[in-house]
Design a protein around this motif. Structure first.
Motif, PDB file in Angstrom:
ATOM      1  N   GLY A 334       0.814  -1.221   0.000  1.00  0.00           N
ATOM      2  CA  GLY A 334       0.000   0.000   0.000  1.00  0.00           C
ATOM      3  C   GLY A 334       0.840   1.259   0.000  1.00  0.00           C
ATOM      4  O   GLY A 334       0.565   2.212  -0.748  1.00  0.00           O
ATOM      5  N   ARG A 335       1.890   1.288   0.838  1.00  0.00           N
ATOM      6  CA  ARG A 335       2.737   2.480   0.891  1.00  0.00           C
ATOM      7  C   ARG A 335       3.521   2.653  -0.410  1.00  0.00           C
ATOM      8  O   ARG A 335       3.720   3.788  -0.886  1.00  0.00           O
ATOM      9  N   ALA A 336       3.988   1.559  -0.977  1.00  0.00           N
ATOM     10  CA  ALA A 336       4.730   1.654  -2.243  1.00  0.00           C
ATOM     11  C   ALA A 336       3.847   2.228  -3.340  1.00  0.00           C
ATOM     12  O   ALA A 336       4.299   3.099  -4.120  1.00  0.00           O
ATOM     13  N   ARG A 337       2.630   1.792  -3.409  1.00  0.00           N
ATOM     14  CA  ARG A 337       1.727   2.315  -4.437  1.00  0.00           C
ATOM     15  C   ARG A 337       1.437   3.799  -4.201  1.00  0.00           C
ATOM     16  O   ARG A 337       1.393   4.593  -5.146  1.00  0.00           O
ATOM     17  N   SER A 338       1.251   4.180  -2.942  1.00  0.00           N
ATOM     18  CA  SER A 338       0.973   5.586  -2.631  1.00  0.00           C
ATOM     19  C   SER A 338       2.137   6.489  -3.032  1.00  0.00           C
ATOM     20  O   SER A 338       1.943   7.559  -3.634  1.00  0.00           O
ATOM     21  N   LEU A 339       3.357   6.085  -2.698  1.00  0.00           N
ATOM     22  CA  LEU A 339       4.522   6.900  -3.057  1.00  0.00           C
ATOM     23  C   LEU A 339       4.721   6.954  -4.564  1.00  0.00           C
ATOM     24  O   LEU A 339       5.154   7.977  -5.108  1.00  0.00           O
ATOM     25  N   ALA A 340       4.421   5.881  -5.253  1.00  0.00           N
ATOM     26  CA  ALA A 340       4.535   5.896  -6.706  1.00  0.00           C
ATOM     27  C   ALA A 340       3.548   6.889  -7.312  1.00  0.00           C
ATOM     28  O   ALA A 340       3.897   7.636  -8.249  1.00  0.00           O
ATOM     29  N   ILE A 341       2.339   6.938  -6.808  1.00  0.00           N
ATOM     30  CA  ILE A 341       1.367   7.921  -7.298  1.00  0.00           C
ATOM     31  C   ILE A 341       1.859   9.336  -7.040  1.00  0.00           C
ATOM     32  O   ILE A 341       1.745  10.233  -7.890  1.00  0.00           O
ATOM     33  N   ARG A 342       2.466   9.530  -5.859  1.00  0.00           N
ATOM     34  CA  ARG A 342       2.948  10.872  -5.488  1.00  0.00           C
ATOM     35  C   ARG A 342       4.052  11.352  -6.429  1.00  0.00           C
ATOM     36  O   ARG A 342       4.007  12.487  -6.947  1.00  0.00           O
ATOM     37  N   VAL A 343       5.053  10.493  -6.688  1.00  0.00           N
ATOM     38  CA  VAL A 343       6.185  10.948  -7.514  1.00  0.00           C
ATOM     39  C   VAL A 343       5.756  11.120  -8.969  1.00  0.00           C
ATOM     40  O   VAL A 343       6.222  12.057  -9.652  1.00  0.00           O
ATOM     41  N   VAL A 344       4.880  10.261  -9.483  1.00  0.00           N
ATOM     42  CA  VAL A 344       4.431  10.421 -10.870  1.00  0.00           C
ATOM     43  C   VAL A 344       3.619  11.700 -11.026  1.00  0.00           C
ATOM     44  O   VAL A 344       3.792  12.446 -12.007  1.00  0.00           O
ATOM     45  N   THR A 345       2.756  11.991 -10.070  1.00  0.00           N
ATOM     46  CA  THR A 345       1.972  13.234 -10.133  1.00  0.00           C
ATOM     47  C   THR A 345       2.875  14.453 -10.105  1.00  0.00           C
ATOM     48  O   THR A 345       2.692  15.417 -10.870  1.00  0.00           O
ATOM     49  N   SER A 346       3.895  14.426  -9.216  1.00  0.00           N
ATOM     50  CA  SER A 346       4.805  15.574  -9.111  1.00  0.00           C
ATOM     51  C   SER A 346       5.619  15.761 -10.397  1.00  0.00           C
ATOM     52  O   SER A 346       5.790  16.893 -10.889  1.00  0.00           O
ATOM     53  N   MET A 347       6.134  14.671 -10.955  1.00  0.00           N
ATOM     54  CA  MET A 347       6.943  14.785 -12.162  1.00  0.00           C
ATOM     55  C   MET A 347       6.113  15.257 -13.355  1.00  0.00           C
ATOM     56  O   MET A 347       6.588  16.069 -14.165  1.00  0.00           O
ATOM     57  N   LEU A 348       4.899  14.773 -13.492  1.00  0.00           N
ATOM     58  CA  LEU A 348       4.060  15.250 -14.591  1.00  0.00           C
ATOM     59  C   LEU A 348       3.769  16.737 -14.441  1.00  0.00           C
ATOM     60  O   LEU A 348       3.741  17.493 -15.438  1.00  0.00           O
ATOM     61  N   ASP A 349       3.567  17.183 -13.205  1.00  0.00           N
ATOM     62  CA  ASP A 349       3.297  18.606 -12.974  1.00  0.00           C
ATOM     63  C   ASP A 349       4.537  19.447 -13.271  1.00  0.00           C
ATOM     64  O   ASP A 349       4.446  20.536 -13.849  1.00  0.00           O
ATOM     65  N   GLU A 350       5.728  18.942 -12.893  1.00  0.00           N
ATOM     66  CA  GLU A 350       6.959  19.692 -13.158  1.00  0.00           C
ATOM     67  C   GLU A 350       7.250  19.772 -14.658  1.00  0.00           C
ATOM     68  O   GLU A 350       7.793  20.784 -15.146  1.00  0.00           O
ATOM     69  N   GLN A 351       6.916  18.735 -15.398  1.00  0.00           N
ATOM     70  CA  GLN A 351       7.194  18.723 -16.829  1.00  0.00           C
ATOM     71  C   GLN A 351       6.130  19.459 -17.634  1.00  0.00           C
ATOM     72  O   GLN A 351       6.178  19.446 -18.868  1.00  0.00           O
ATOM     73  N   GLY A 352       5.185  20.087 -16.977  1.00  0.00           N
ATOM     74  CA  GLY A 352       4.215  20.923 -17.668  1.00  0.00           C
ATOM     75  C   GLY A 352       2.981  20.213 -18.173  1.00  0.00           C
ATOM     76  O   GLY A 352       2.183  20.802 -18.923  1.00  0.00           O
ATOM     77  N   PHE A 353       2.777  18.978 -17.735  1.00  0.00           N
ATOM     78  CA  PHE A 353       1.559  18.272 -18.143  1.00  0.00           C
ATOM     79  C   PHE A 353       0.402  18.731 -17.266  1.00  0.00           C
ATOM     80  O   PHE A 353       0.553  18.886 -16.038  1.00  0.00           O
ATOM     81  N   THR A 354      -0.720  18.953 -17.893  1.00  0.00           N
ATOM     82  CA  THR A 354      -1.893  19.488 -17.194  1.00  0.00           C
ATOM     83  C   THR A 354      -2.779  18.344 -16.706  1.00  0.00           C
ATOM     84  O   THR A 354      -3.161  17.464 -17.493  1.00  0.00           O
ATOM     85  N   MET A 355      -3.076  18.371 -15.424  1.00  0.00           N
ATOM     86  CA  MET A 355      -4.017  17.404 -14.857  1.00  0.00           C
ATOM     87  C   MET A 355      -5.428  17.945 -15.004  1.00  0.00           C
ATOM     88  O   MET A 355      -5.720  19.056 -14.523  1.00  0.00           O
ATOM     89  N   PRO A 356      -6.295  17.280 -15.672  1.00  0.00           N
ATOM     90  CA  PRO A 356      -7.666  17.794 -15.848  1.00  0.00           C
ATOM     91  C   PRO A 356      -8.339  18.010 -14.493  1.00  0.00           C
ATOM     92  O   PRO A 356      -8.200  17.206 -13.569  1.00  0.00           O
ATOM     93  N   GLU A 357      -9.049  19.133 -14.386  1.00  0.00           N
ATOM     94  CA  GLU A 357      -9.777  19.456 -13.172  1.00  0.00           C
ATOM     95  C   GLU A 357     -11.240  19.701 -13.521  1.00  0.00           C
ATOM     96  O   GLU A 357     -11.573  20.074 -14.659  1.00  0.00           O
ATOM     97  N   PRO A 358     -12.144  19.536 -12.577  1.00  0.00           N
ATOM     98  CA  PRO A 358     -13.565  19.835 -12.840  1.00  0.00           C
ATOM     99  C   PRO A 358     -13.756  21.304 -13.172  1.00  0.00           C
ATOM    100  O   PRO A 358     -13.110  22.188 -12.596  1.00  0.00           O
ATOM    101  N   ILE A 359     -14.599  21.598 -14.132  1.00  0.00           N
ATOM    102  CA  ILE A 359     -14.880  22.966 -14.571  1.00  0.00           C
ATOM    103  C   ILE A 359     -16.297  23.324 -14.149  1.00  0.00           C
ATOM    104  O   ILE A 359     -17.253  22.577 -14.426  1.00  0.00           O
ATOM    105  N   TYR A 360     -16.444  24.451 -13.454  1.00  0.00           N
ATOM    106  CA  TYR A 360     -17.748  24.915 -12.994  1.00  0.00           C
ATOM    107  C   TYR A 360     -18.056  26.243 -13.697  1.00  0.00           C
ATOM    108  O   TYR A 360     -17.198  27.133 -13.780  1.00  0.00           O
TER     109      TYR A 360
END
Length: 451
Positions: A334-360
């Motif tokens: 469980g912890r390994a999967r959580s940390l993997a999600i964290r580092v992938v999210t951070s790297m995608l954000d640093e490289q300029g990839f946009t994470m889709p967000e809800p639009i209101y």
């Protein structure tokens, strides 16, 4: 009158007995029979044209039926008329009963030596059977576990009891009683079998699970919808320790037929998670950034290596699926999967990839003049109080700064704990403590292979 010639006289059959002579013979024979039988000695017999007329008196209905039955069995009797009187006197009915009881007692006394020998033979056979059943070393050598050893020993005891009973009854000549007992035992056994069908099924499942063990103690398994670590396998149920620390008992008949997922049989385990990127971004580049980030983690196995693929394409995003492999004996899943999600999210954000967000979408109507006036008045009052609270605000800012430093320190400590991906041994320790208690019916054998 017709005269018969000599040759006609020779063809004529011999003269038959008259009916009167036949009736006399029947009467004499019946009278002789009744005189021999003392309870029927008072019965009088008269025969007319093959019809037997009985009269007199007997003690009870049984003797009367006996007299009628004897008369009907004689040849030449056409009909028997019952004119016998039943006296129902005390002496006549009690004396035969006492005589029969006395005869039975004398018969049992004469049979006592034979009964003693039969009882001795029965005891010797049962003793030998139980002595053989207690030879545990032999049964443990023939059977793979203690549960089957005890089952074989119990079977030997049962066979010894049945064999001793058959020999003893045969010696006493009670073969009819033996057949009755065996027949009754079969019927009772069939009825009991239908009544305890579920129990028998559960017992047979326990035998099969003890022979073909699908898991070991402390294995992390999922049995149908139940998940936990295996504590023990008993003769009735499989005991699990759930991930919440609760004890769960599952009947062995359910376990034997269930779909079992064993996470502990293979130390290597794959995790997977999904992340979405904007539809305008390059999904292949995002997949490479994510897999490189996962490879950089020290607890990720290099073989098989992490992978990524496009899961789905939505209206405004592209969903990517990232996978990686870990060693469960060294890493918490469980912890390994959580940390993997964290580092992938951070790297995608640093490289300029946009994470889709809800639009209101917000809609503003014409403002109410009364509300506008009230808002203006409140602004004036705020301006008047700004001077009053300026000094208090400065002290509050300083206090908040010190608290923020304490919070940041606590967060750093918590982050260090979360970054620890070593296996969680708390649940395993609980299972070991539970197994350390004395349980003689544990069927799990660490020497047998898991099938």
């Amino acid at each position: 009158m017709m005269l018969l010639l000599p040759w006609q006289l020779q063809a004529q059959p011999p003269e038959q007995e008259t009916q009167a002579e036949t009736d006399t013979q029947i009467r004499q024979r019946l009278t002789g029979i009744y005189e021999v039988l003392e309870p029927l000695s008072a019965v009088e017999v008269d025969v007319r044209d093959g019809v037997v007329l009985l009269s007199g008196a007997v003690s009870n209905e049984t003797q009367a039926e006996r007299a009628l039955s004897l008369a009907e069995q004689l040849p030449g009797v056409i009909l028997v008329d019952d004119g016998i009187q039943r006296r129902l006197d005390v002496q006549g009915n009690l004396s035969p009963l006492l005589q029969q009881l006395e005869n039975n007692v004398m018969q049992w006394l004469r049979a006592l030596p034979l009964f003693a020998i039969a009882l001795l033979i029965f005891a010797v056979i049962v003793y030998l059977g139980y002595a053989l059943a207690r030879w545990s070393a032999l049964w443990q050598r023939l059977t793979p576990n203690a549960f089957l050893s005890e089952l074989v020993a119990q079977t030997v005891r049962t066979i010894a009891i049945m064999l001793g009973l058959i020999v003893a009854l045969s010696l006493m000549g009670a073969t009819t009683l033996m057949a009755t007992i065996l027949g009754s035992a079969g019927v009772v056994g069939l009825a009991i079998g239908f009544a305890v069908r579920d129990t028998i099924e559960n017992y047979i499942s326990s035998i099969m699970l003890s022979l073909r063990q699908p898991f070991r103690a402390n294995d992390h398994v999922v049995i149908n919808e139940h998940e936990g670590k295996v504590v023990r396998l008993t003769s009735r149920a499989t005991v699990l320790m759930t991930l919440d620390g609760n004890q769960l008992r599952i009947p062995n008949s359910t376990v034997f037929k269930a779909v079992i997922l064993n996470y502990s049989s293979n130390p290597q385990r794959r995790f997977a998670f999904e992340l979405g990127v904007d539809a305008a971004d390059d999904p292949v580049a995002a997949m490479k950034v994510g897999t490189d980030a996962i490879k950089a983690l020290s607890f990720i196995l290099t073989e098989p290596e992490p992978n990524a693929l496009i899961q789905t394409v939505g209206d405004s995003n592209i969903v990517l699926c990232f996978t990686g492999w870990i060693d469960q004996e060294k890493t918490n899943f469980g912890r390994a999967r959580s940390l993997a999600i964290r580092v992938v999210t951070s790297m995608l954000d640093e490289q300029g990839f946009t994470m889709p967000e809800p639009i209101y979408r917000l809609r503003f109507d014409n403002t109410d003049p009364i509300a506008t006036a009230l808002e203006a008045g409140s602004n004036d009052s705020v301006n008047k109080n700004d001077m009053h609270h300026s000094n208090r605000g400065q002290s509050a800012v300083a206090e908040m700064g010190s608290k923020r430093q304490m919070i940041d320190s606590d967060r750093a400590v918590a982050a260090d704990k979360l970054l620890d991906v070593s296996p969680d041994t708390h649940l395993e320790a609980m299972v070991n403590d539970e197994r350390a208690q004395k349980h003689d019916d544990d069927l799990l054998d660490p020497q047998r292979p898991v099938e």
